[in-house]
Enzyme design. Structure first.
Site, PDB file in Angstrom:
ATOM      1  N   THR A 104     -19.289   6.661 -25.474  1.00 44.89           N
ATOM      2  CA  THR A 104     -18.851   6.120 -24.175  1.00 44.89           C
ATOM      3  C   THR A 104     -19.445   4.741 -23.898  1.00 44.89           C
ATOM      4  OG1 THR A 104     -18.410   8.250 -23.168  1.00 44.89           O
ATOM      5  CG2 THR A 104     -18.980   6.468 -21.663  1.00 44.89           C
ATOM      6  N   THR A 134     -28.463  -1.626 -16.735  1.00 44.72           N
ATOM      7  CA  THR A 134     -29.703  -1.055 -16.215  1.00 44.72           C
ATOM      8  C   THR A 134     -30.933  -1.878 -16.615  1.00 44.72           C
ATOM      9  OG1 THR A 134     -31.168   0.861 -16.514  1.00 44.72           O
ATOM     10  CG2 THR A 134     -29.634   0.435 -18.272  1.00 44.72           C
ATOM     11  N   ASP A 135     -31.993  -1.755 -15.844  1.00 42.18           N
ATOM     12  CA  ASP A 135     -33.251  -2.429 -16.218  1.00 42.18           C
ATOM     13  C   ASP A 135     -33.906  -1.750 -17.418  1.00 42.18           C
ATOM     14  OD1 ASP A 135     -34.084  -0.067 -14.990  1.00 42.18           O
ATOM     15  OD2 ASP A 135     -35.529  -1.007 -13.648  1.00 42.18           O
ATOM     16  N   GLU A 136     -33.419  -0.547 -17.781  1.00 45.28           N
ATOM     17  CA  GLU A 136     -34.066   0.194 -18.874  1.00 45.28           C
ATOM     18  C   GLU A 136     -33.892  -0.497 -20.222  1.00 45.28           C
ATOM     19  OE1 GLU A 136     -33.677   4.455 -18.599  1.00 45.28           O
ATOM     20  OE2 GLU A 136     -33.293   4.348 -16.454  1.00 45.28           O
TER      21      GLU A 136
HETATM   22  P1  NAD Z   1     -22.772   8.673 -13.150  1.00 50.49           P
HETATM   23  O1  NAD Z   1     -23.227   9.449 -14.335  1.00 50.49           O
HETATM   24  O2  NAD Z   1     -22.985   9.228 -11.788  1.00 50.49           O
HETATM   25  O3  NAD Z   1     -21.220   8.336 -13.269  1.00 50.49           O
HETATM   26  C1  NAD Z   1     -20.627   7.933 -14.455  1.00 50.49           C
HETATM   27  C2  NAD Z   1     -19.114   8.002 -14.288  1.00 50.49           C
HETATM   28  O4  NAD Z   1     -18.517   7.577 -15.525  1.00 50.49           O
HETATM   29  C3  NAD Z   1     -18.600   9.416 -14.012  1.00 50.49           C
HETATM   30  O5  NAD Z   1     -17.644   9.372 -12.973  1.00 50.49           O
HETATM   31  C4  NAD Z   1     -17.962   9.840 -15.323  1.00 50.49           C
HETATM   32  O6  NAD Z   1     -16.879  10.737 -15.156  1.00 50.49           O
HETATM   33  C5  NAD Z   1     -17.486   8.488 -15.870  1.00 50.49           C
HETATM   34  N1  NAD Z   1     -17.357   8.522 -17.344  1.00 50.49           N
HETATM   35  C6  NAD Z   1     -18.276   8.982 -18.238  1.00 50.49           C
HETATM   36  N2  NAD Z   1     -17.778   8.897 -19.490  1.00 50.49           N
HETATM   37  C7  NAD Z   1     -16.534   8.359 -19.382  1.00 50.49           C
HETATM   38  C8  NAD Z   1     -15.530   8.005 -20.327  1.00 50.49           C
HETATM   39  N3  NAD Z   1     -15.701   8.221 -21.641  1.00 50.49           N
HETATM   40  N4  NAD Z   1     -14.379   7.455 -19.873  1.00 50.49           N
HETATM   41  C9  NAD Z   1     -14.196   7.238 -18.542  1.00 50.49           C
HETATM   42  N5  NAD Z   1     -15.094   7.565 -17.606  1.00 50.49           N
HETATM   43  C10 NAD Z   1     -16.264   8.113 -18.019  1.00 50.49           C
HETATM   44  O7  NAD Z   1     -23.474   7.242 -13.308  1.00 50.49           O
HETATM   45  P2  NAD Z   1     -24.100   6.269 -12.213  1.00 50.49           P
HETATM   46  O8  NAD Z   1     -25.490   6.685 -11.958  1.00 50.49           O
HETATM   47  O9  NAD Z   1     -23.141   6.129 -11.088  1.00 50.49           O
HETATM   48  O10 NAD Z   1     -24.154   4.911 -13.049  1.00 50.49           O
HETATM   49  C11 NAD Z   1     -23.027   4.049 -13.099  1.00 50.49           C
HETATM   50  C12 NAD Z   1     -23.356   2.854 -13.962  1.00 50.49           C
HETATM   51  O11 NAD Z   1     -24.488   2.171 -13.424  1.00 50.49           O
HETATM   52  C13 NAD Z   1     -23.726   3.220 -15.400  1.00 50.49           C
HETATM   53  O12 NAD Z   1     -23.164   2.251 -16.250  1.00 50.49           O
HETATM   54  C14 NAD Z   1     -25.251   3.147 -15.427  1.00 50.49           C
HETATM   55  O13 NAD Z   1     -25.711   2.802 -16.706  1.00 50.49           O
HETATM   56  C15 NAD Z   1     -25.501   2.043 -14.416  1.00 50.49           C
HETATM   57  N6  NAD Z   1     -26.792   2.124 -13.713  1.00 50.49           N
HETATM   58  C16 NAD Z   1     -27.180   3.275 -13.090  1.00 50.49           C
HETATM   59  C17 NAD Z   1     -28.383   3.316 -12.400  1.00 50.49           C
HETATM   60  C18 NAD Z   1     -28.832   4.562 -11.671  1.00 50.49           C
HETATM   61  O14 NAD Z   1     -29.968   4.591 -11.162  1.00 50.49           O
HETATM   62  N7  NAD Z   1     -28.012   5.597 -11.545  1.00 50.49           N
HETATM   63  C19 NAD Z   1     -29.213   2.187 -12.374  1.00 50.49           C
HETATM   64  C20 NAD Z   1     -28.790   1.021 -13.029  1.00 50.49           C
HETATM   65  C21 NAD Z   1     -27.572   1.001 -13.694  1.00 50.49           C
HETATM   66  P1  TYD Z   2     -34.545   9.913 -13.596  1.00 52.96           P
HETATM   67  O1  TYD Z   2     -34.046  10.145 -12.207  1.00 52.96           O
HETATM   68  O2  TYD Z   2     -34.052  10.772 -14.705  1.00 52.96           O
HETATM   69  O3  TYD Z   2     -34.290   8.358 -13.918  1.00 52.96           O
HETATM   70  P2  TYD Z   2     -34.792   7.454 -15.179  1.00 52.96           P
HETATM   71  O4  TYD Z   2     -35.363   8.320 -16.211  1.00 52.96           O
HETATM   72  O5  TYD Z   2     -33.517   6.817 -15.624  1.00 52.96           O
HETATM   73  O6  TYD Z   2     -35.773   6.490 -14.601  1.00 52.96           O
HETATM   74  O7  TYD Z   2     -36.131  10.027 -13.587  1.00 52.96           O
HETATM   75  C1  TYD Z   2     -36.920   9.219 -12.718  1.00 52.96           C
HETATM   76  C2  TYD Z   2     -38.374   9.501 -13.041  1.00 52.96           C
HETATM   77  O8  TYD Z   2     -38.690  10.855 -12.691  1.00 52.96           O
HETATM   78  C3  TYD Z   2     -38.697   9.386 -14.531  1.00 52.96           C
HETATM   79  O9  TYD Z   2     -40.008   8.856 -14.687  1.00 52.96           O
HETATM   80  C4  TYD Z   2     -38.666  10.817 -15.036  1.00 52.96           C
HETATM   81  C5  TYD Z   2     -39.134  11.622 -13.825  1.00 52.96           C
HETATM   82  N1  TYD Z   2     -38.555  12.986 -13.679  1.00 52.96           N
HETATM   83  C6  TYD Z   2     -39.411  14.059 -13.434  1.00 52.96           C
HETATM   84  O10 TYD Z   2     -40.646  13.919 -13.345  1.00 52.96           O
HETATM   85  N2  TYD Z   2     -38.851  15.307 -13.288  1.00 52.96           N
HETATM   86  C7  TYD Z   2     -37.511  15.531 -13.386  1.00 52.96           C
HETATM   87  O11 TYD Z   2     -37.058  16.699 -13.265  1.00 52.96           O
HETATM   88  C8  TYD Z   2     -36.646  14.400 -13.619  1.00 52.96           C
HETATM   89  C9  TYD Z   2     -35.166  14.584 -13.719  1.00 52.96           C
HETATM   90  C10 TYD Z   2     -37.225  13.145 -13.755  1.00 52.96           C
END
Ligand code: NAD
Ligand code: TYD
Length: 353
Positions: A104, A134-136
């Protein structure tokens, strides 16, 4: 409807994507917003019931990994802009099953880039491929320092490695073929509609149900938390005012150790649930650490603040309180999300920790 731009938003049924779709459909009635989403476990059209009948909104169920489906979508609509959010997004899942992240996040992104290049190559003017990342991708920080747009990529998990690869492909298509592209790299988001596999909604749900709150390792890892609406406001600004070829870092300037965050959440939940102070924190349970767990993320977002005038709004305690309220009110959303394969997932991730 007098459409002046047709915008593709991928992953619009997910957490951040659904907030982006709602903002664009509401604020820009002159845009046609096409939400393309596969509806994986993380995609939920219930996130968009309030706007699904608007006449500037369309939903297309597609898997971006299927090249032909992507090409067909680009034949059906003449997209002027793409905001690409579709991704596999959870680090723990990338450790138990990295393949889906490669398909994906990397192949899917390349399929979109190829389709955009094919359609736009004779006239790039006015077009934009905006990749949400992402910042990761920058890896893990020690005690000091912040990630800037110039920090070298050093991804450590299959998730961050797949996002880093997709960022590189976007930059390569911009540099080599001229596809107008922007990338933004954001810190950890929180807020309504987040799937309860991520720390904050998982902890809210467990506290509510008097279940153990799993804290990985010693709870000392640090994340920079940003309210989802602040991220979405930045996305809107960057999409409209950002400079093609640029990267923007987005962050909350809001670093929290996981344990301190959980303690704050417990205090908020005790109040909201009318529990005696100190009740919820008894649920904190230290569990086996995540393999390769990044220690600290923190973003320097001064470029975005200076150049485009963005800044995050809510105070963290206010944002968390709003988030808790949302999960406590939207019990049906939560029940339905938890009724699928969630229990299987939970056993897989937590029964051996
Ligand atoms: P999420 O997992 O909640 O949503 C992802 C969406 O993508 C879902 O609706 C899923 O159905 C769709 N999807 C997955 N695979 C697919 C495919 N093959 N084809 C079409 N659709 C597909 O994710 P999120 O947390 O809303 O993150 C959205 C974006 O932002 C991602 O690119 C993620 O890397 C980025 N991001 C997320 C965070 C965070 O803290 N959640 C932070 C920085 C960047
Ligand atoms: P997460 O929400 O999975 O985001 P990311 O790993 O992308 O930063 O996790 C946030 C932080 O919390 C991360 O340091 C891992 C920790 N964590 C727990 O300690 N327990 C949990 O059950 C989960 C899901 C995450």
């Amino acid at each position: 409807m007098n459409t002046i731009r047709t915008i593709l938003i991928t992953g619009g049924a997910g957490f951040i994507g659904s907030h982006v779709v709602r903002r664009f459909v509401g604020r820009y009635p002159e845009y046609l917003i096409v939400n393309a989403d596969k509806l994986t476990y993380a995609g939920n059209l219930e996130n968009l019931t309030d706007i699904e009948k608007k006449n500037n909104y369309r939903f297309e169920k597609i898997d971006i990994v299927e090249k032909q489906s992507v090409l067909d979508l680009f034949e059906k609509y003449n997209f002027d802009g793409i905001i690409h959010l579709a991704a596999e997004s959870h680090v723990d899942r990338s450790i138990t099953g990295p393949d889906e992240f490669v398909f994906t996040n990397i192949v899917g992104t390349v399929n979109l880039l190829n389709a955009a290049l094919k359609k736009w190559k004779d006239a790039f003017r006015g077009k934009l491929f905006y990749h949400i990342s992402t910042d990761e991708v920058y890896g893990s920080l020690g005690k000091d320092g912040l990630f800037t747009e110039k920090t070298a990529y050093d991804p450590k998990s299959p998730y961050s490695a797949s996002k880093a690869s997709s960022d590189h492909m976007v930059r390569a298509y911009n540099h080599t073929f001229g596809v107008p592209a922007i990338i933004s790299n954001c810190s950890n988001n929180y807020g309504p509609n987040q799937f309860p596999e991520k720390l904050i909604p998982l902890a809210i749900n467990n506290i509510k149900n008097n279940k153990p709150i799993p804290v990985y390792g010693k709870g000392e890892n640090i994340r920079d938390w940003l309210y989802v609406e602040d991220h979405v406001a930045a996305i809107d600004l960057i999409f409209h005012k950002g400079k093609t070829g640029e990267t923007y870092n987005i962050g909350g300037n809001n670093e929290w150790k996981n344990l301190d965050l959980i303690l704050l959440l417990c205090r908020i939940m005790d109040k909201k649930l009318n529990r005696e102070e100190g009740t919820s924190e008894k649920l904190i349970t230290y569990v086996k650490d995540r393999p390769g767990h990044d220690m600290r993320y923190a973003i320097d977002s001064s470029k975005l603040q200076k150049e485009l005038g963005w800044s995050p709004i809510p105070d963290f305690a206010d944002g968390l309180e709003k988030t808790v309220e949302w999960y406590l009110i939207n019990t049906r959303w939560l029940e339905r999300v938890l009724s699928g394969d969630y229990n299987k997932y939970y056993d897989l991730m937590y029964s051996h920790r």
